[in-house]
Design an enzyme around this catalytic site. Structure first.
Site, PDB file in Angstrom:
ATOM      1  N   GLY A   1      21.724  33.222 -22.969  1.00  0.00           N
ATOM      2  CA  GLY A   1      23.119  33.622 -23.103  1.00  0.00           C
ATOM      3  C   GLY A   1      23.605  33.819 -24.521  1.00  0.00           C
ATOM      4  O   GLY A   1      24.746  34.199 -24.742  1.00  0.00           O
TER       5      GLY A   1
ATOM      6  N   SER B   1       4.686   1.196 -49.146  1.00  0.00           N
ATOM      7  CA  SER B   1       5.529   1.563 -48.006  1.00  0.00           C
ATOM      8  C   SER B   1       6.604   2.499 -48.539  1.00  0.00           C
ATOM      9  O   SER B   1       7.364   2.120 -49.444  1.00  0.00           O
ATOM     10  CB  SER B   1       6.158   0.335 -47.364  1.00  0.00           C
ATOM     11  OG  SER B   1       6.963   0.733 -46.274  1.00  0.00           O
TER      12      SER B   1
ATOM     13  N   HIS C   1      24.927  29.415 -16.901  1.00  0.00           N
ATOM     14  CA  HIS C   1      24.863  29.212 -18.346  1.00  0.00           C
ATOM     15  C   HIS C   1      25.001  27.734 -18.697  1.00  0.00           C
ATOM     16  O   HIS C   1      24.236  27.193 -19.504  1.00  0.00           O
ATOM     17  CB  HIS C   1      25.980  30.025 -19.020  1.00  0.00           C
ATOM     18  CG  HIS C   1      26.090  29.792 -20.496  1.00  0.00           C
ATOM     19  ND1 HIS C   1      26.918  28.828 -21.038  1.00  0.00           N
ATOM     20  CD2 HIS C   1      25.461  30.380 -21.537  1.00  0.00           C
ATOM     21  CE1 HIS C   1      26.803  28.849 -22.355  1.00  0.00           C
ATOM     22  NE2 HIS C   1      25.932  29.780 -22.686  1.00  0.00           N
TER      23      HIS C   1
ATOM     24  N   GLY D   1       9.911   4.110 -48.786  1.00  0.00           N
ATOM     25  CA  GLY D   1      11.289   3.911 -48.354  1.00  0.00           C
ATOM     26  C   GLY D   1      12.006   5.248 -48.403  1.00  0.00           C
ATOM     27  O   GLY D   1      12.669   5.579 -49.397  1.00  0.00           O
ATOM     28  N   THR D   2      11.853   6.023 -47.352  1.00  0.00           N
ATOM     29  CA  THR D   2      12.319   7.415 -47.407  1.00  0.00           C
ATOM     30  C   THR D   2      13.834   7.553 -47.363  1.00  0.00           C
ATOM     31  O   THR D   2      14.353   8.619 -47.704  1.00  0.00           O
ATOM     32  CB  THR D   2      11.688   8.238 -46.268  1.00  0.00           C
ATOM     33  OG1 THR D   2      11.916   7.579 -45.015  1.00  0.00           O
ATOM     34  CG2 THR D   2      10.198   8.400 -46.495  1.00  0.00           C
TER      35      THR D   2
ATOM     36  N   ARG E   1      14.008  -6.965 -43.753  1.00  0.00           N
ATOM     37  CA  ARG E   1      14.972  -6.889 -44.858  1.00  0.00           C
ATOM     38  C   ARG E   1      15.568  -8.272 -45.073  1.00  0.00           C
ATOM     39  O   ARG E   1      16.449  -8.692 -44.320  1.00  0.00           O
ATOM     40  CB  ARG E   1      16.057  -5.862 -44.523  1.00  0.00           C
ATOM     41  CG  ARG E   1      15.534  -4.429 -44.479  1.00  0.00           C
ATOM     42  CD  ARG E   1      16.396  -3.522 -43.645  1.00  0.00           C
ATOM     43  NE  ARG E   1      16.236  -3.832 -42.222  1.00  0.00           N
ATOM     44  CZ  ARG E   1      16.409  -2.955 -41.239  1.00  0.00           C
ATOM     45  NH1 ARG E   1      16.727  -1.704 -41.519  1.00  0.00           N
ATOM     46  NH2 ARG E   1      16.263  -3.315 -39.979  1.00  0.00           N
TER      47      ARG E   1
ATOM     48  N   TYR F   1       0.564   3.877 -40.999  1.00  0.00           N
ATOM     49  CA  TYR F   1       1.518   3.455 -39.978  1.00  0.00           C
ATOM     50  C   TYR F   1       2.911   3.996 -40.302  1.00  0.00           C
ATOM     51  O   TYR F   1       3.216   4.376 -41.436  1.00  0.00           O
ATOM     52  CB  TYR F   1       1.559   1.926 -39.851  1.00  0.00           C
ATOM     53  CG  TYR F   1       2.154   1.200 -41.044  1.00  0.00           C
ATOM     54  CD1 TYR F   1       3.525   0.977 -41.142  1.00  0.00           C
ATOM     55  CD2 TYR F   1       1.333   0.727 -42.078  1.00  0.00           C
ATOM     56  CE1 TYR F   1       4.070   0.316 -42.229  1.00  0.00           C
ATOM     57  CE2 TYR F   1       1.869   0.059 -43.160  1.00  0.00           C
ATOM     58  CZ  TYR F   1       3.233  -0.133 -43.243  1.00  0.00           C
ATOM     59  OH  TYR F   1       3.771  -0.787 -44.328  1.00  0.00           O
TER      60      TYR F   1
ATOM     61  N   ARG G   1      10.170  -7.621 -47.164  1.00  0.00           N
ATOM     62  CA  ARG G   1      10.696  -7.079 -48.421  1.00  0.00           C
ATOM     63  C   ARG G   1      11.553  -8.141 -49.105  1.00  0.00           C
ATOM     64  O   ARG G   1      12.460  -8.705 -48.491  1.00  0.00           O
ATOM     65  CB  ARG G   1      11.541  -5.827 -48.144  1.00  0.00           C
ATOM     66  CG  ARG G   1      12.063  -5.165 -49.413  1.00  0.00           C
ATOM     67  CD  ARG G   1      12.823  -3.887 -49.101  1.00  0.00           C
ATOM     68  NE  ARG G   1      14.117  -4.160 -48.484  1.00  0.00           N
ATOM     69  CZ  ARG G   1      14.927  -3.212 -48.016  1.00  0.00           C
ATOM     70  NH1 ARG G   1      14.551  -1.947 -48.056  1.00  0.00           N
ATOM     71  NH2 ARG G   1      16.089  -3.524 -47.487  1.00  0.00           N
TER      72      ARG G   1
ATOM     73  N   ASP H   1      16.045   5.726 -49.317  1.00  0.00           N
ATOM     74  CA  ASP H   1      16.429   5.764 -50.728  1.00  0.00           C
ATOM     75  C   ASP H   1      15.736   6.910 -51.462  1.00  0.00           C
ATOM     76  O   ASP H   1      16.319   7.501 -52.380  1.00  0.00           O
ATOM     77  CB  ASP H   1      16.091   4.430 -51.401  1.00  0.00           C
ATOM     78  CG  ASP H   1      17.246   3.435 -51.300  1.00  0.00           C
ATOM     79  OD1 ASP H   1      18.326   3.841 -50.817  1.00  0.00           O
ATOM     80  OD2 ASP H   1      17.075   2.268 -51.686  1.00  0.00           O
TER      81      ASP H   1
ATOM     82  N   GLU I   1      10.259   4.263 -53.408  1.00  0.00           N
ATOM     83  CA  GLU I   1      11.566   4.779 -53.000  1.00  0.00           C
ATOM     84  C   GLU I   1      12.322   5.438 -54.149  1.00  0.00           C
ATOM     85  O   GLU I   1      13.473   5.858 -53.980  1.00  0.00           O
ATOM     86  CB  GLU I   1      12.409   3.658 -52.386  1.00  0.00           C
ATOM     87  CG  GLU I   1      12.498   2.428 -53.248  1.00  0.00           C
ATOM     88  CD  GLU I   1      13.067   1.221 -52.501  1.00  0.00           C
ATOM     89  OE1 GLU I   1      13.957   1.403 -51.653  1.00  0.00           O
ATOM     90  OE2 GLU I   1      12.619   0.097 -52.798  1.00  0.00           O
TER      91      GLU I   1
ATOM     92  N   ARG J   1      18.130  44.828 -22.965  1.00  0.00           N
ATOM     93  CA  ARG J   1      18.233  43.366 -22.973  1.00  0.00           C
ATOM     94  C   ARG J   1      17.520  42.779 -24.185  1.00  0.00           C
ATOM     95  O   ARG J   1      16.464  43.252 -24.595  1.00  0.00           O
ATOM     96  CB  ARG J   1      17.619  42.771 -21.692  1.00  0.00           C
ATOM     97  CG  ARG J   1      18.157  43.375 -20.412  1.00  0.00           C
ATOM     98  CD  ARG J   1      17.453  42.817 -19.186  1.00  0.00           C
ATOM     99  NE  ARG J   1      17.883  41.451 -18.893  1.00  0.00           N
ATOM    100  CZ  ARG J   1      17.261  40.661 -18.031  1.00  0.00           C
ATOM    101  NH1 ARG J   1      16.159  41.088 -17.421  1.00  0.00           N
ATOM    102  NH2 ARG J   1      17.707  39.461 -17.785  1.00  0.00           N
TER     103      ARG J   1
ATOM    104  N   CYS K   1       8.808   3.110 -43.972  1.00  0.00           N
ATOM    105  CA  CYS K   1       9.723   2.204 -43.276  1.00  0.00           C
ATOM    106  C   CYS K   1      11.166   2.700 -43.294  1.00  0.00           C
ATOM    107  O   CYS K   1      12.069   1.961 -42.929  1.00  0.00           O
ATOM    108  CB  CYS K   1       9.639   0.791 -43.849  1.00  0.00           C
ATOM    109  SG  CYS K   1      10.021   0.700 -45.609  1.00  0.00           S
TER     110      CYS K   1
ATOM    111  N   LYS L   1      10.570  37.631 -23.600  1.00  0.00           N
ATOM    112  CA  LYS L   1      10.847  38.438 -22.411  1.00  0.00           C
ATOM    113  C   LYS L   1       9.897  39.622 -22.331  1.00  0.00           C
ATOM    114  O   LYS L   1       9.296  39.888 -21.284  1.00  0.00           O
ATOM    115  CB  LYS L   1      12.299  38.913 -22.446  1.00  0.00           C
ATOM    116  CG  LYS L   1      12.787  39.528 -21.147  1.00  0.00           C
ATOM    117  CD  LYS L   1      14.299  39.799 -21.217  1.00  0.00           C
ATOM    118  CE  LYS L   1      15.075  38.514 -21.355  1.00  0.00           C
ATOM    119  NZ  LYS L   1      16.532  38.725 -21.488  1.00  0.00           N
TER     120      LYS L   1
ATOM    121  N   ARG M   1       9.444  33.146 -17.583  1.00  0.00           N
ATOM    122  CA  ARG M   1       9.204  32.376 -18.811  1.00  0.00           C
ATOM    123  C   ARG M   1       8.901  30.944 -18.412  1.00  0.00           C
ATOM    124  O   ARG M   1       9.215  30.524 -17.299  1.00  0.00           O
ATOM    125  CB  ARG M   1      10.429  32.425 -19.732  1.00  0.00           C
ATOM    126  CG  ARG M   1      11.682  31.839 -19.108  1.00  0.00           C
ATOM    127  CD  ARG M   1      12.913  32.121 -19.939  1.00  0.00           C
ATOM    128  NE  ARG M   1      14.130  31.728 -19.239  1.00  0.00           N
ATOM    129  CZ  ARG M   1      15.344  32.119 -19.570  1.00  0.00           C
ATOM    130  NH1 ARG M   1      15.523  32.929 -20.588  1.00  0.00           N
ATOM    131  NH2 ARG M   1      16.395  31.703 -18.886  1.00  0.00           N
TER     132      ARG M   1
ATOM    133  N   MET N   1      22.382  35.964 -26.896  1.00  0.00           N
ATOM    134  CA  MET N   1      22.343  37.337 -27.393  1.00  0.00           C
ATOM    135  C   MET N   1      22.712  38.296 -26.272  1.00  0.00           C
ATOM    136  O   MET N   1      22.965  37.892 -25.146  1.00  0.00           O
ATOM    137  CB  MET N   1      20.973  37.632 -28.007  1.00  0.00           C
ATOM    138  CG  MET N   1      20.725  36.835 -29.282  1.00  0.00           C
ATOM    139  SD  MET N   1      19.142  37.210 -30.040  1.00  0.00           S
ATOM    140  CE  MET N   1      18.010  36.646 -28.801  1.00  0.00           C
TER     141      MET N   1
END
Length: 915
Positions: free
Chosen positions: A118, A799, A469, A801-802, A593, A887, A648, A804, A780, A109, A867, A40, A353, A120
């Site tokens: 809205g 690859s 709001h 395995g995020t 899988r 990838y 896999r 696990d 993993e 303000r 993956c 602001k 803004r 604050m």
């Protein structure tokens, strides 16, 4: 902070340095100082620099707020700096703050770096007192105006600064209107308002234990502290978590000389958009309210008129506003959200803004601005997001369905929302947590309703416009919202809404259409989004509104695809999913899988394999499974012909293929009690006991299963190789990749790879077809990530395995912890977002980065992908781009999102000058 720093910004990072500057006049800053002056303050300074009519004032920096929040006290120099700027403001205005005969009044303000509508606090009319109200009345020639302004100050100050329950003021105001037999506050005269001021002061004395302060400087200082404190209110914290705004930024405070929209019919206040924030269409959009102050518009306490009507009310101000709006849009090169006040025919700009917008508007506006030459394609790509694209892919109401329309309001935020009507935040949260879909129904929302708005499928209000709001917050969250549905009688105390003779009780199902503003009784069926139909090849860009949106999406997606480096693959386990993923733009399968292929009718075959006592039993089971697996892979290779398919090998927790131990125990016990000697069940129970695991997610699964059950992985590799050979003989182009799961050490991988190479060689010899089947592994487990350099000696690809990896790094069992303590962790701010939703860069992410570097140090041509579910998460995609993966792979529906974000990541890293 922007590199374009004001030369006066000196030593502001070290609060102990003498000469640190905490206050800036509006003439000193610019729009690039949002870190220091908040959005602001920076934009007020920018408008001042542009020569637009901005009331004079000054901004207290976010750095001052940080000192105050850290120490509990304002910086030592702040009071004197504020005093010096106040003196300068008084000289400029020719009157002093709160002086009895001709008072200067100011607003105080909030203004953080990122818009938090809205959330604050704001206090208007600072400087009014029992004495100065008389002077204001005389100077304005309007006694009613002066007393109206005074009651507003006491009401806002009492609630915001002194923590008095705002309902007490509202109830007193309602009683005053009832006594006068009027429905709106503008019908109260000066005498009524004098009485109301007396009543408000008594409320303050009773509830706050002190008199309303008569010293104007005390009013201002207390209001400044209240704005600082509002940074850490529960609602502000919740909003920051929802919008992923850092909690350590603090808020600036803007002290601005008051201009008055409540001086009569030739005065007013409004909010304007340079384009429609709901659709993106160009035109005159906004709300105006005569004889009102700014908070009246966004609070939705009186229904506004459309901004276009200002042309008939005050053409001079309207024409000037249109010119200013064009100036601001061309200057900011984006949709601008503007707050303004007209004081007796004089237009004043109070804020601008870059405006929040719906997902559809974002895509339309981005391409419109390219066509107008204001931005280039790279910037257009940064103006949209994967989250917005995902919103556009949600279904919409079926226009052919038979419906019972209850009413119609303002289409404030699009979407098709169906749920049970609830009338307060507590119920919305409670029912939502019980699995119910709810629509939050209010006369108007306020910041205290934020929890309920988050929990609800959509928001419906009977008051307010596109700038209320409810509308602004809903658009920011991507929630469906219909507001200003005046024909709906909302009774929050009796928990019902009425339309004529129709009564909707709490718990009754309603449907709201945020694209048309229509409200329906009951559940309205939904149909696919036109954007999904476009991705599936069933819609093309044309002339109507839906096709116009599709055209905008098409243009931006085409650019994203041209510039992105990351390829996008699909997680798909059958040909049907693979074909849909390909239509959505998948460039292969990153995760098939195979355990999903053994559910249903085949589950019994795997059960027999796992429980086999002899080599003969095991080999018979494998022979039955081989042709089924081969056909599965033939279909996948055909669906993804010419594209990589990463398969896999079997990776189920063992219990998924074994009978339930409790059920089996009961069955055996009952048989024994009947003296029914069931040898098969007894033998089965003994085997299940032998294989039972306390924590199957960390037990006999993945590569361990392949090493313990001879021939299992060899059967799967043979099926893959024979399927690839069959496709080649059919003139296809199969590109199979074999992935070994849950590897923790290179020795495991070496053993499996040696067996796989042998099987592939046998198939080549038997079929006479040369096969190129890459063999790699999933990373993993933390140990795999930490020894990635060694594992890369035996792997042609990794690859990550995020899913696990996140479980094993954090020590979480996802299925358990999300239901038990994740909500508490999110509420306490331990998590900004679930680590299963967006990758934990500092923990899991650091392992991904180091494993990628170590793997490529060993094998420079190592292919790297991901993956887990993070592959379709917008923020995570940017991280994977930074790390240098080749990838990402995700569910078919999220492929367009990943494509878009991969393009945004590449475009951003090329150094484009983005907001």
């Amino acid at each position: 902070m922007s590199e374009n720093k004001d030369p006066q910004v000196a030593d502001q990072g070290d609060q102990g340095v003498q000469g640190a500057k905490f206050v800036y006049d509006f003439t000193e800053g610019n729009k690039d100082l949002k870190d220091l002056l908040g959005g602001k303050g920076a934009n007020l300074a920018e408008m001042t620099n542009l020569g637009l009519p901005v009331p004079p004032g000054f901004t207290i920096t976010t750095e001052a707020c940080k000192v105050y929040l850290d120490s509990g006290e304002e910086p030592v120099a702040l009071r004197d700096e504020v005093g010096a700027h106040l003196d300068a403001l008084e000289k400029k205005m020719g009157k002093k703050l709160g002086q009895a005969d001709n008072p200067l009044l100011v607003s105080v303000r909030s203004g953080a770096k990122f818009s938090m509508p809205g959330m604050m606090d704001t206090v208007l009319n600072i400087g009014l007192s029992d004495k100065s109200v008389q002077g204001l009345a005389k100077q304005a020639g309007d006694e009613r105006f002066a007393w109206d302004s005074y009651r507003r100050l006491i009401q806002m100050f009492g609630k915001t600064v002194l923590d008095v329950d705002g309902e007490l003021f509202e109830d007193a105001l309602e009683k005053a209107k009832h006594a006068k037999k009027v429905t709106v506050d503008t019908d109260l005269d000066a005498a009524d308002l004098k009485k109301l001021v007396t009543r408000f002061k008594k409320i303050v004395k009773t509830e706050a234990g002190r008199d309303f302060p008569q010293d104007p400087r005390e009013q201002m200082d207390l209001a400044i502290h209240a704005v600082f404190d509002s940074w850490n209110t529960d609602r502000a914290k919740l909003y920051r978590r929802q919008e992923r705004i850092p909690g350590d930024l603090g808020t600036a405070v803007n002290v601005c000389s008051m201009v008055f929209g409540n001086l009569g019919p030739d005065s007013g206040t409004g909010v304007a958009f340079t384009r429609d924030p709901a659709s993106g269409h160009q035109g005159v959009y906004g709300d105006y309210l005569q004889n009102a102050q700014g908070e009246d518009v966004v609070a939705g306490i009186r229904n506004t008129v459309a901004l276009a009507e200002l042309e008939q009310i005050d053409k001079k101000s309207y024409d000037q506003l249109m010119q200013i709006m064009e100036t601001l849009e061309n200057h900011y090169k984006d949709l601008c959200d503007i707050e303004f006040t007209i004081e007796r025919g004089q237009l004043w700009m109070l804020q601008t803004r870059v405006g929040k917008r719906t997902a559809g508007a974002a895509f339309r506006i981005a391409t419109q601005l390219v066509d107008q030459g204001l931005i280039d394609e790279a910037e257009a790509l940064q103006r949209v997001s994967g989250a917005q694209l995902a919103q556009l892919m949600f279904p919409k109401f079926d226009e052919e369905a038979k419906v019972e329309q209850l009413g119609r309001g303002i289409a404030a935020s699009p979407g098709a929302a169906v749920g049970k009507a609830v009338f307060d935040t507590y119920t919305a949260i409670k029912w939502s947590r019980s699995g119910e879909k709810v629509i939050l129904v209010r006369r108007e929302t306020n910041p205290d309703d934020l929890d309920g708005m988050i929990a609800a499928e959509g928001i419906l209000t009977s008051r307010g416009g596109k700038t209320s709001h409810a509308a602004v917050v809903a658009r920011g969250m991507g929630k469906t919202c219909v507001c200003g549905a005046e024909e709906l009688g909302v009774d929050t105390k009796r928990r019902r809404l009425t339309v004529g003779d129709v009564v909707v009780e709490e718990g009754d199902v309603i449907s709201i259409d945020g694209s048309t503003g229509k409200v329906y009784l009951g559940e309205v069926p939904v149909v696919p989004s036109p954007v999904v139909e476009y991705f599936e090849g069933r819609m093309h860009a044309g002339a109507d509104d839906a096709d116009e949106l599709v055209g905008a999406v098409h243009r931006i997606m085409a650019y994203a695809d041209r510039v992105r480096r990351l390829r996008v693959r699909a997680n798909a386990d059958n040909a049907e999913d693979a074909l849909r993923a390909r239509r959505f733009g998948a460039q292969g399968i990153g995760l098939c899988r195979t355990e999903h292929m053994f559910l249903g009718e085949r589950r019994e075959m795997v059960e027999k394999l796992i429980l086999a006592d002899t080599d003969t039993e095991r080999e018979d089971s494998l022979k039955q499974l081989l042709p089924l697996q081969k056909q599965d892979f033939v279909e996948l290779f055909e669906a993804m012909d010419g594209l990589p398919v990463t398969i896999r090998l079997l990776d189920p927790p063992l219990h998924e293929f074994l009978p339930d131990i409790t059920e089996l125990s009961v069955r055996v016990a009952l048989a024994e009690s009947r003296q029914d000697n069931n040898e098969n069940d007894l033998r089965l129970l003994q085997a299940v006991h032998r294989l039972h695991e306390q924590n199957p997610m960390l037990g006999l699964r993945g590569v361990r299963l392949g090493l313990v059950i001879p021939g299992l992985f060899a059967m799967q590799v043979r099926a893959i190789a024979e399927a690839a050979a069959a496709r080649k003989n059919a003139k296809g182009d199969p590109r199979g990749e074999i992935m070994i799961p849950l590897v923790g050490t290179v020795q495991e991988l070496e053993i499996v790879r040696e067996e796989a190479d042998r099987v592939i060689a046998e198939v080549q010899e038997q079929t006479g077809v040369q096969l190129k089947l890459a063999i790699g592994t999933m990373i993993e487990l933390p140990r795999a990530a930490l020894t990635a350099g060694q594992i890369a000696e035996a792997a042609q690809f990794f690859s990550f395995g995020t899913n696990d990896l996140t479980q094993t790094v954090w020590g979480f069992s996802r299925d358990d912890v999300e239901a038990s303590f994740f909500t508490a962790y999110l509420e306490k701010g331990i998590f900004g977002v679930s680590p299963f939703e967006t990758i934990d860069r500092d923990g899991v992410g650091s392992l991904v980065r180091s494993a990628a570097e170590a793997g490529r140090a060993t094998r420079p041509d190592l292919k790297l992908g991901v993956c887990g579910e993070h592959g379709g998460d917008p923020e995570s995609v940017h991280f994977f781009h930074e790390v240098g993966l080749d990838y990402v792979s995700c569910s078919p529906f999220r492929i367009p999102v990943a494509r878009l974000e991969a393009g945004r990541a590449a475009s951003s890293s090329m150094g484009s000058d983005h907001r």
